[in-house]
Design a protein around this motif. Structure first.
Motif, PDB file in Angstrom:
ATOM      1  N   GLY A  87       0.790  -1.222   0.000  1.00  0.00           N
ATOM      2  CA  GLY A  87       0.000   0.000   0.000  1.00  0.00           C
ATOM      3  C   GLY A  87       0.822   1.272   0.000  1.00  0.00           C
ATOM      4  O   GLY A  87       0.322   2.340   0.386  1.00  0.00           O
ATOM      5  N   LEU A  88       2.077   1.209  -0.477  1.00  0.00           N
ATOM      6  CA  LEU A  88       2.973   2.367  -0.431  1.00  0.00           C
ATOM      7  C   LEU A  88       3.091   3.091  -1.765  1.00  0.00           C
ATOM      8  O   LEU A  88       3.856   4.053  -1.866  1.00  0.00           O
ATOM      9  N   VAL A  89       2.359   2.653  -2.770  1.00  0.00           N
ATOM     10  CA  VAL A  89       2.456   3.246  -4.101  1.00  0.00           C
ATOM     11  C   VAL A  89       1.095   3.771  -4.524  1.00  0.00           C
ATOM     12  O   VAL A  89       0.101   3.035  -4.512  1.00  0.00           O
ATOM     13  N   ASN A  90       1.046   5.050  -4.882  1.00  0.00           N
ATOM     14  CA  ASN A  90      -0.176   5.681  -5.381  1.00  0.00           C
ATOM     15  C   ASN A  90       0.224   6.816  -6.315  1.00  0.00           C
ATOM     16  O   ASN A  90       1.416   7.110  -6.472  1.00  0.00           O
ATOM     17  N   PRO A  91      -0.733   7.471  -6.971  1.00  0.00           N
ATOM     18  CA  PRO A  91      -0.378   8.519  -7.940  1.00  0.00           C
ATOM     19  C   PRO A  91       0.373   9.707  -7.343  1.00  0.00           C
ATOM     20  O   PRO A  91       0.986  10.482  -8.086  1.00  0.00           O
ATOM     21  N   ARG A  92       0.332   9.879  -6.004  1.00  0.00           N
ATOM     22  CA  ARG A  92       1.054  10.976  -5.371  1.00  0.00           C
ATOM     23  C   ARG A  92       2.375  10.527  -4.723  1.00  0.00           C
ATOM     24  O   ARG A  92       2.989  11.285  -3.983  1.00  0.00           O
ATOM     25  N   THR A  93       2.804   9.333  -5.031  1.00  0.00           N
ATOM     26  CA  THR A  93       4.063   8.815  -4.482  1.00  0.00           C
ATOM     27  C   THR A  93       5.252   9.381  -5.253  1.00  0.00           C
ATOM     28  O   THR A  93       5.256   9.398  -6.485  1.00  0.00           O
ATOM     29  N   VAL A  94       6.275   9.826  -4.519  1.00  0.00           N
ATOM     30  CA  VAL A  94       7.554  10.216  -5.102  1.00  0.00           C
ATOM     31  C   VAL A  94       8.574   9.160  -4.701  1.00  0.00           C
ATOM     32  O   VAL A  94       8.902   9.019  -3.517  1.00  0.00           O
ATOM     33  N   VAL A  95       9.039   8.386  -5.663  1.00  0.00           N
ATOM     34  CA  VAL A  95      10.020   7.332  -5.421  1.00  0.00           C
ATOM     35  C   VAL A  95      11.423   7.900  -5.620  1.00  0.00           C
ATOM     36  O   VAL A  95      11.681   8.592  -6.613  1.00  0.00           O
ATOM     37  N   VAL A  96      12.323   7.603  -4.689  1.00  0.00           N
ATOM     38  CA  VAL A  96      13.697   8.103  -4.765  1.00  0.00           C
ATOM     39  C   VAL A  96      14.657   6.919  -4.805  1.00  0.00           C
ATOM     40  O   VAL A  96      14.616   6.043  -3.935  1.00  0.00           O
ATOM     41  N   LEU A  97      15.512   6.889  -5.827  1.00  0.00           N
ATOM     42  CA  LEU A  97      16.535   5.860  -5.979  1.00  0.00           C
ATOM     43  C   LEU A  97      17.912   6.447  -5.662  1.00  0.00           C
ATOM     44  O   LEU A  97      18.087   7.661  -5.664  1.00  0.00           O
ATOM     45  N   PRO A  98      18.916   5.600  -5.398  1.00  0.00           N
ATOM     46  CA  PRO A  98      20.207   6.114  -4.929  1.00  0.00           C
ATOM     47  C   PRO A  98      21.106   6.684  -6.025  1.00  0.00           C
ATOM     48  O   PRO A  98      20.928   6.416  -7.223  1.00  0.00           O
ATOM     49  N   GLU A  99      22.082   7.443  -5.571  1.00  0.00           N
ATOM     50  CA  GLU A  99      23.097   8.042  -6.432  1.00  0.00           C
ATOM     51  C   GLU A  99      23.847   6.959  -7.221  1.00  0.00           C
ATOM     52  O   GLU A  99      24.106   5.876  -6.716  1.00  0.00           O
ATOM     53  N   HIS A 100      24.191   7.281  -8.461  1.00  0.00           N
ATOM     54  CA  HIS A 100      24.992   6.443  -9.369  1.00  0.00           C
ATOM     55  C   HIS A 100      24.293   5.169  -9.812  1.00  0.00           C
ATOM     56  O   HIS A 100      24.924   4.312 -10.442  1.00  0.00           O
ATOM     57  N   ILE A 101      22.994   5.027  -9.548  1.00  0.00           N
ATOM     58  CA  ILE A 101      22.309   3.839 -10.040  1.00  0.00           C
ATOM     59  C   ILE A 101      22.322   3.795 -11.568  1.00  0.00           C
ATOM     60  O   ILE A 101      22.304   2.722 -12.176  1.00  0.00           O
ATOM     61  N   GLY A 102      22.415   4.967 -12.189  1.00  0.00           N
ATOM     62  CA  GLY A 102      22.529   5.019 -13.643  1.00  0.00           C
ATOM     63  C   GLY A 102      23.958   5.006 -14.143  1.00  0.00           C
ATOM     64  O   GLY A 102      24.226   4.581 -15.274  1.00  0.00           O
ATOM     65  N   THR A 103      24.901   5.433 -13.317  1.00  0.00           N
ATOM     66  CA  THR A 103      26.303   5.485 -13.742  1.00  0.00           C
ATOM     67  C   THR A 103      26.839   4.105 -14.088  1.00  0.00           C
ATOM     68  O   THR A 103      27.623   3.943 -15.038  1.00  0.00           O
ATOM     69  N   TRP A 104      26.403   3.085 -13.334  1.00  0.00           N
ATOM     70  CA  TRP A 104      26.908   1.736 -13.581  1.00  0.00           C
ATOM     71  C   TRP A 104      26.403   1.149 -14.889  1.00  0.00           C
ATOM     72  O   TRP A 104      26.810   0.040 -15.275  1.00  0.00           O
ATOM     73  N   LEU A 105      25.563   1.872 -15.617  1.00  0.00           N
ATOM     74  CA  LEU A 105      25.132   1.405 -16.934  1.00  0.00           C
ATOM     75  C   LEU A 105      26.280   1.333 -17.934  1.00  0.00           C
ATOM     76  O   LEU A 105      26.125   0.766 -19.022  1.00  0.00           O
ATOM     77  N   TRP A 106      27.455   1.886 -17.575  1.00  0.00           N
ATOM     78  CA  TRP A 106      28.615   1.712 -18.463  1.00  0.00           C
ATOM     79  C   TRP A 106      28.969   0.231 -18.618  1.00  0.00           C
ATOM     80  O   TRP A 106      29.618  -0.171 -19.599  1.00  0.00           O
TER      81      TRP A 106
END
Length: 372
Positions: free
Chosen positions: A86-105
């Motif tokens: 029950g933690l996800v709804n249209p007003r939820t702001v989800v935050v992921l950690p730093e560099h989660i995209g950097t490792w896409l190299w």
């Protein structure tokens, strides 16, 4: 005789080059098993009309980045478990950690890159498998660590496309606002709703995606590059902090140690920010309880109320973010897992209603939720 030997040698060299070229194109994938469980470490408040800040601290390894579908599967599994609670709804702001995209190299490389134990060895496999791209990237590399620059620059276009496809898709699938951690790209910018890698210096940047998958605003650059990456990542202060509107309120993003500095919160407060997302990557296994390393290479760090080594990393992060914050609701979210010998540590926390909220200590992936 000499002509014959020269011709034979030339044929051998051509065959070797052709064989090497063929080898570099081969990308077989190994078996993949991963733990998709995640524990709820913090759940503060009660559901209401204002929505919630939901931090996800994933447990990630190099093999999770072998292809985009693997990473999507893992992050979607975390979000699905949050939705079931029950933690996800249209007003939820989800935050992921730093560099989660950097490792896409590391996406789409040979099995050996994911199997070695040292990052230095993984980088060697990256160079050997992509000789032309690596050579061209070295020509354009800047900063004091040109090799590290080239490793990111050589795959920047692919990384930007992967980053947007992955996180835009997750935001749309779950109907949430998604702060997609961060990614290091050369001079990134958004044009006509598409993220592009430019040709300038590398910046550690974050994008926010709306519930329909669209991009909100331009990439937010980290203002103060951390000590460990300052040799190839540029400070982002030429582009000031900005705020985006979300269903839960006006949102600002402070990447990594940007959350230590009062001037950053003041900039966001002047733009009527209500919420702060703070994606963090803290390198080093067991570093959360080690002496605080600070950021001795930033002039602004001299004005902080703590000295290097005076307290632990845990105490420093919590004290500095609380002291700098003028009362905005914020959440700090840390990466977890192991990237070759480089471990990631830290336990997320939130600042809300003038106080600080810390979740229970757990070893695996964690969810942190604050109802607004």
């Amino acid at each position: 005789m000499r002509k014959l030997l020269a011709s034979a040698l030339a044929l051998v060299m051509i065959a070797a080059l052709c064989g090497y070229g063929f080898w570099t194109q081969q990308r077989p994938e190994g078996h993949y098993l991963s733990d998709l469980r995640i524990e709820l470490a913090l759940n503060q408040g009660s559901p209401g009309e204002r929505g919630n800040l939901l931090g996800i601290e994933p447990l990630l390894y190099p093999s999770d980045y072998q292809n985009l579908q693997r990473l999507r599967l893992k992050l979607a599994a975390y979000l699905e478990q949050a939705r079931e609670q029950g933690l996800v709804n249209p007003r939820t702001v989800v935050v992921l950690p730093e560099h989660i995209g950097t490792w896409l190299w590391a996406r789409g490389e040979k099995n050996e890159l994911y199997q070695v134990t040292q990052r230095r060895e993984a980088e060697q496999w990256l160079e050997l498998s992509n000789p032309l791209r690596y050579g061209l990237a070295m020509l354009w590399a800047t900063g004091d660590d040109r090799r590290a620059d080239a490793h990111l620059r050589m795959k920047a276009a692919q990384m930007a496309a992967d980053y947007q496809a992955l996180f835009s898709g997750l935001a749309k699938e779950f109907g949430v606002t998604l702060v997609a951690g961060s990614i290091v790209l050369p001079a990134p910018y958004v044009e006509n709703g598409v993220l592009h890698a430019g040709s300038g210096p590398l910046f550690n940047s974050s994008l926010v995606f709306a519930g329909d998958g669209s991009v909100l605003g331009q990439p937010q650059r980290q203002q103060f590059a951390d000590s460990e990456v300052r040799r190839y990542i540029q400070d982002g202060r030429e582009q000031p902090l900005h705020v985006v509107s979300t269903p839960a309120g006006r949102l600002g993003v402070l990447i990594g140690s940007d959350s230590w500095y009062p001037e950053n919160y003041q900039q966001l407060a002047q733009q009527s920010a209500q919420l702060i997302a703070n994606p963090v990557f803290l390198s080093g296994k067991h570093s959360w309880d080690a002496p605080w390393r600070g950021n001795r290479h930033q002039d602004a760090a001299a004005e902080l109320p703590l000295q290097r080594g005076q307290v632990s990393e845990q105490q420093a992060w919590r004290q500095l973010t609380l002291a700098a914050n003028p009362g905005l609701t914020s959440i700090s979210v840390f990466m977890r897992g192991q990237f070759w010998e480089l471990g990631a540590d830290g336990q997320g926390f939130a600042n809300h209603a003038g106080g600080q909220l810390a979740g229970t200590s757990q070893h695996g992936a964690r969810l942190l939720n604050v109802w607004l």
